[in-house]
Write an enzyme that holds these catalytic residues in place. Structure first.
Site, mmCIF file in Angstrom:
data_model
loop_
_atom_site.group_PDB
_atom_site.id
_atom_site.type_symbol
_atom_site.label_atom_id
_atom_site.label_comp_id
_atom_site.label_asym_id
_atom_site.label_seq_id
_atom_site.Cartn_x
_atom_site.Cartn_y
_atom_site.Cartn_z
ATOM 1 N N HIS A 64 0.836 -1.191 0.000
ATOM 2 C CA HIS A 64 0.000 0.000 0.000
ATOM 3 C C HIS A 64 0.880 1.253 0.000
ATOM 4 C CE1 HIS A 64 0.742 -0.829 4.315
ATOM 5 N NE2 HIS A 64 0.881 0.487 4.389
ATOM 6 N N SER A 65 0.235 2.387 -0.175
ATOM 7 C CA SER A 65 0.904 3.680 0.008
ATOM 8 C C SER A 65 0.017 4.516 0.925
ATOM 9 C CB SER A 65 1.148 4.391 -1.326
ATOM 10 O OG SER A 65 -0.055 4.860 -1.887
#
Length: 152
Positions: A64-65
């Site tokens: 994820h970011s």
């Protein structure tokens, strides 16, 4: 999503993800001590601390970011690889020393894998948990970073 949240993905670069030397006190006769403080040793204001352990060697974590959150990742024990991706470039950093931290800025996709037996991954985060801050789909991440790819 605010323009600031979108901006973080447009301006992020893996070049900002760097190893930081944490202070290492002590010697071979009585062990070592490393301290991370909000002022001095940490490039971010720490608001949340968590750690990963008992992760199978073939598992992948992260994926994820974040729009706003920044992190320091430390291998307290064992080793693992952190791959960072800014939408244009990727790099993989192996963490295996408790006095080395990988600084990850907002807008960077990260995955953590290749955990050794007994590995403990410490994460120091600049924000408290907020599900709205996550970009969990790589396709969505690529959409957020598309304008930077079209410029190159």
């Amino acid at each position: 999503m605010s323009s600031l949240e979108h901006e973080s993905h447009l301006t992020s670069s893996i070049d900002t993800c760097r190893l930081i030397d944490l202070p290492r006190l002590g010697d071979d006769t009585d062990g070592s001590l490393t301290v991370v403080e909000n002022v001095g040793t940490s490039p971010l204001q720490i608001k949340r601390v968590y750690y990963l352990y008992d992760v199978p060697a073939d598992a992948e974590r992260g994926g994820h970011s974040h729009h706003n959150l920044r992190q320091l990742i430390v291998a307290l024990s064992g080793s693992f690889d952190v791959t960072v991706d800014d939408g244009l470039h990727t790099k993989t950093v192996t963490l295996n020393r408790p006095y080395k931290a990988l600084s990850i800025e907002r807008g960077i996709w990260r995955t953590i894998e290749n955990f050794s037996s007994g590995a403990v991954c410490l994460v120091l985060a600049s924000e408290k948990f907020d599900e709205a801050d996550y970009v969990r789909s790589y396709e969505d991440f690529l959409k957020l970073t598309a304008p930077k790819r079209s410029k190159s």
